[in-house]
Design an enzyme around this catalytic site. Structure first.
Site, PDB file in Angstrom:
ATOM      1  NE  ARG A  89      -0.176  -0.749   4.855  1.00  0.00           N
ATOM      2  CZ  ARG A  89      -0.209  -0.543   6.062  1.00  0.00           C
ATOM      3  NH1 ARG A  89      -1.122   0.181   6.367  1.00  0.00           N
ATOM      4  NH2 ARG A  89       0.369  -1.007   7.020  1.00  0.00           N
ATOM      5  CE  LYS A 108       2.101   2.876   6.788  1.00  0.00           C
ATOM      6  NZ  LYS A 108       2.921   2.884   7.691  1.00  0.00           N
ATOM      7  CG  ASP A 120      -8.094  -1.573   1.281  1.00  0.00           C
ATOM      8  OD1 ASP A 120      -6.894  -1.439   1.841  1.00  0.00           O
ATOM      9  OD2 ASP A 120      -8.954  -1.154   1.830  1.00  0.00           O
ATOM     10  N   GLY A 121      -4.701  -1.789  -0.425  1.00  0.00           N
ATOM     11  CA  GLY A 121      -3.651  -0.723  -0.819  1.00  0.00           C
ATOM     12  C   GLY A 121      -4.032   0.567  -0.087  1.00  0.00           C
ATOM     13  NE  ARG A 172       6.627   5.037   5.045  1.00  0.00           N
ATOM     14  CZ  ARG A 172       6.674   3.663   5.572  1.00  0.00           C
ATOM     15  NH1 ARG A 172       6.444   3.586   7.035  1.00  0.00           N
ATOM     16  NH2 ARG A 172       6.450   2.488   4.910  1.00  0.00           N
ATOM     17  NE  ARG A 179      10.572  -2.068   3.521  1.00  0.00           N
ATOM     18  CZ  ARG A 179       9.478  -1.387   4.428  1.00  0.00           C
ATOM     19  NH1 ARG A 179       8.808  -1.843   5.547  1.00  0.00           N
ATOM     20  NH2 ARG A 179       9.037  -0.201   3.743  1.00  0.00           N
ATOM     21  CG  ASP A 244       8.233  -7.249   7.198  1.00  0.00           C
ATOM     22  OD1 ASP A 244       8.234  -8.097   7.885  1.00  0.00           O
ATOM     23  OD2 ASP A 244       7.042  -6.759   7.166  1.00  0.00           O
ATOM     24  CG  ASN A 245       7.660  -3.678   9.857  1.00  0.00           C
ATOM     25  OD1 ASN A 245       7.140  -3.574   8.621  1.00  0.00           O
ATOM     26  ND2 ASN A 245       6.526  -4.094  10.637  1.00  0.00           N
ATOM     27  CG  ASP A 254       6.856  -0.354   7.798  1.00  0.00           C
ATOM     28  OD1 ASP A 254       6.823   0.916   7.260  1.00  0.00           O
ATOM     29  OD2 ASP A 254       6.979  -1.323   7.593  1.00  0.00           O
TER      30      ASP A 254
HETATM   31  P1  AMP Z   1       3.054  -4.062   8.083  1.00  0.00           P
HETATM   32  O1  AMP Z   1       2.548  -5.014   9.004  1.00  0.00           O
HETATM   33  O2  AMP Z   1       2.244  -2.702   8.118  1.00  0.00           O
HETATM   34  O3  AMP Z   1       4.601  -3.759   8.060  1.00  0.00           O
HETATM   35  O4  AMP Z   1       2.840  -4.710   6.536  1.00  0.00           O
HETATM   36  C1  AMP Z   1       3.175  -5.832   6.243  1.00  0.00           C
HETATM   37  C2  AMP Z   1       2.792  -6.373   5.017  1.00  0.00           C
HETATM   38  O5  AMP Z   1       1.208  -6.278   4.425  1.00  0.00           O
HETATM   39  C3  AMP Z   1       3.375  -5.422   3.866  1.00  0.00           C
HETATM   40  O6  AMP Z   1       3.928  -6.104   2.586  1.00  0.00           O
HETATM   41  C4  AMP Z   1       2.376  -4.111   3.622  1.00  0.00           C
HETATM   42  O7  AMP Z   1       2.555  -3.465   2.365  1.00  0.00           O
HETATM   43  C5  AMP Z   1       1.217  -5.200   3.666  1.00  0.00           C
HETATM   44  N1  AMP Z   1      -0.032  -4.340   3.895  1.00  0.00           N
HETATM   45  C6  AMP Z   1      -0.423  -3.939   4.931  1.00  0.00           C
HETATM   46  N2  AMP Z   1      -1.729  -3.413   4.813  1.00  0.00           N
HETATM   47  C7  AMP Z   1      -2.231  -3.389   3.725  1.00  0.00           C
HETATM   48  C8  AMP Z   1      -3.276  -2.981   2.756  1.00  0.00           C
HETATM   49  N3  AMP Z   1      -4.314  -2.375   3.283  1.00  0.00           N
HETATM   50  N4  AMP Z   1      -3.332  -3.310   1.680  1.00  0.00           N
HETATM   51  C9  AMP Z   1      -2.241  -3.800   1.023  1.00  0.00           C
HETATM   52  N5  AMP Z   1      -1.044  -4.363   1.648  1.00  0.00           N
HETATM   53  C10 AMP Z   1      -1.171  -4.395   2.771  1.00  0.00           C
HETATM   54 MG    MG Z   2       5.867  -3.029   6.983  1.00  0.00          MG
END
Ligand code: AMP
Ligand code: MG
Length: 472
Positions: A89, A108, A120-121, A172, A179, A244-245, A254
């Protein structure tokens, strides 16, 4: 279009498998909620009419020179490996050069990408304002972090468990969004050429003086050790320290279900998805060591003698707990007024923390109250403080200016969880005053601000935030 950004894109020049080019999906009626003028000025972005800023920072208009892309990465999430994550997203517009360093500008919540999977991005207003306020607060606290440049509402609803919510997009800025998981992406594919390319790129961008993968690893380990000690020193719990964070630059990124301690307890967890406390407050130093071991694993194939590399990197990773501990000691020493704490000071610090945990002392207010002789009032049983105090006073007798040390180590203001939640509720109802007030007070966290005393108050029982959510 008068919004001009001097993009100099290098990530977009990397091979195709590093990213996917995307076009942000336009939103219905973007409106600017916040624009960080100081940061914009640093980045050489001139002031522009609000409507134009809203168009650019919603993704509706791609500014000249931007090359929007979603970055590919993998990652260990709560210990389980996902070989394919990536920006689901987010949308890197490009980089801006600042004092010889490149900084990413990223949207973001800007719509689906090839990595969105079932998502949904999009993002809703709550997490966007949360990240805006908390990342800027971290910056003001002197902690390496991504920053918030802009926030817009989209005029479109986003659907989450609790129904339709107002959609929003955050812009941001970070030294990069590379990462540990970016390295893991190439290792998982046995793509050695990709790994080498990423390594060379990252060294050049972040650690130009590193001459070998071992030196690079050492540099990342050093920055992350310092970062995590800084988190501990302000009671910050990231909440999702997945690989990944975890950045290579050593910045906090993140912001999801992150939170600050109110009452001090080492086992504190806020995130609703962290059922086993993997990312609890006091476990963060252990987790970062584990995450750095994952980075080390990715660097082994770059070494001519891999057995020796495993041995050397293992040794290096094993030095990390001591490194974090010594950073921790320095920072917590300052919190009690000791300018340059040594190991002999450690019991004084840990005894205070133990007494605080046993007496439900508010982490931020207890340390700040050391300056005003009111610390004992923070303890359920003030005698616990009275027992600790004489040893502390004696220790301070050999310090030249403990007050000056403490005042810069113990913030009066942190983004308290209940104030963040109240700010979000107000914003959803159309009132952005609490958001703007938090931003302005938290920009100066070490200075007493008598008309903002309500923002130093711990939550009333009815206000206590028990859980935080990823809220994607
Ligand atoms: P995060 O836990 O926020 O670091 O996200 C983990 C993964 O999920 C990353 O690849 C994000 O891009 C993906 N992600 C989180 N929220 C969404 C969303 N609403 N739509 C698509 N991908 C998402
Ligand atoms: Mg993340």
């Amino acid at each position: 279009m008068s919004v001009k950004i001097a993009f100099e894109n290098t990530y977009a020049r990397l091979p195709d498998r590093f990213h996917s080019r995307i076009t942000p999906k336009p939103v219905k009626s973007p409106e600017l909620i916040a624009f960080n003028e100081d940061l914009a000025a640093e980045l050489g972005i001139a002031p522009a009419p609000e409507t134009e800023l809203a168009q650019v920072f919603s993704g509706n208009v791609t500014p000249g020179g931007a090359e929007p892309l979603a970055q590919a990465y993998a990652g260990h999430q709560f210990g389980g490996f996902s070989p394919q994550l990536g920006d689901g997203r987010a949308n890197l517009l490009g980089e801006v050069s600042l004092n010889g360093k490149h900084r990413d500008i990223q949207l973001k919540g800007s719509g689906p990408t090839p990595y969105s999977r079932m998502g949904d991005g999009r993002a809703w207003l709550g997490p966007v304002l949360r990240e805006y306020v908390i990342s800027e607060a971290m910056y003001a606290l002197g902690i390496p972090t991504s920053r918030a440049l802009a926030a817009v509402t989209t005029g479109e609803p986003v659907y989450r468990e609790n129904g339709a919510l107002p959609g929003a997009i955050l812009t941001r800025v970070a030294d990069s969004h590379i990462r540990v998981g970016t390295f893991q992406f190439f290792l998982a594919r046995r793509d050695m050429e990709g790994l080498r390319t990423l390594y060379a790129y990252t060294v050049k961008r972040h650690y130009p003086s590193a001459e070998t993968p071992a030196e690079f690893l050492n540099a990342v380990v050093t920055r992350q050790a310092s970062l995590i000690a800084h988190w501990m020193s302000v009671g910050f719990i990231h909440g999702v320290m997945n690989t990944d964070n975890t950045t290579i630059s050593g910045e906090t990124i993140d912001y999801g279900p992150c939170a600050f301690l109110d009452v001090y307890h080492p086992d504190t967890v806020f995130s609703s998805i962290d059922a086993h406390g993997r990312y609890a407050y006091s476990n963060q130093p252990n987790v970062i060591v584990w995450n750095m071991a994952q980075l080390a694993t990715c660097l082994v194939p770059l070494m001519p003698d891999q057995d020796k590399a495993v041995e050397d990197f293992t040794k290096l990773i094993h030095t990390m707990p001591d490194l974090i501990q010594s950073e921790w000691l320095k920072l917590f020493g300052r919190k009690i007024g000791v300018a340059d704490a040594s190991e002999a000071d450690e019991p004084l610090i840990t005894n205070l923390l133990t007494a605080m945990a046993q007496n439900r002392a508010d982490f931020t207010n207890a340390f700040r109250a050391l300056l005003t002789n009111k610390c004992r009032d923070q303890f359920l049983n003030p005698k616990a403080f009275d027992e600790w105090e004489p040893g502390w006073r004696e220790r301070l007798s050999s310090e030249s200016d403990p007050e000056a040390v403490m005042i810069n180590a113990n913030p009066a203001f942190i983004p308290r969880n209940h104030r963040i939640e109240q700010m979000i509720q107000a914003a959803v109802a159309g009132d952005f005053d609490p958001f703007n007030r938090l931003l302005s007070v938290l920009a100066d966290p070490f200075t007493d601000q008598p008309d903002a005393n309500d923002l130093t108050a711990p939550p009333e029982p009815s206000e206590v935030v028990q859980q935080t959510f990823c809220g994607t």
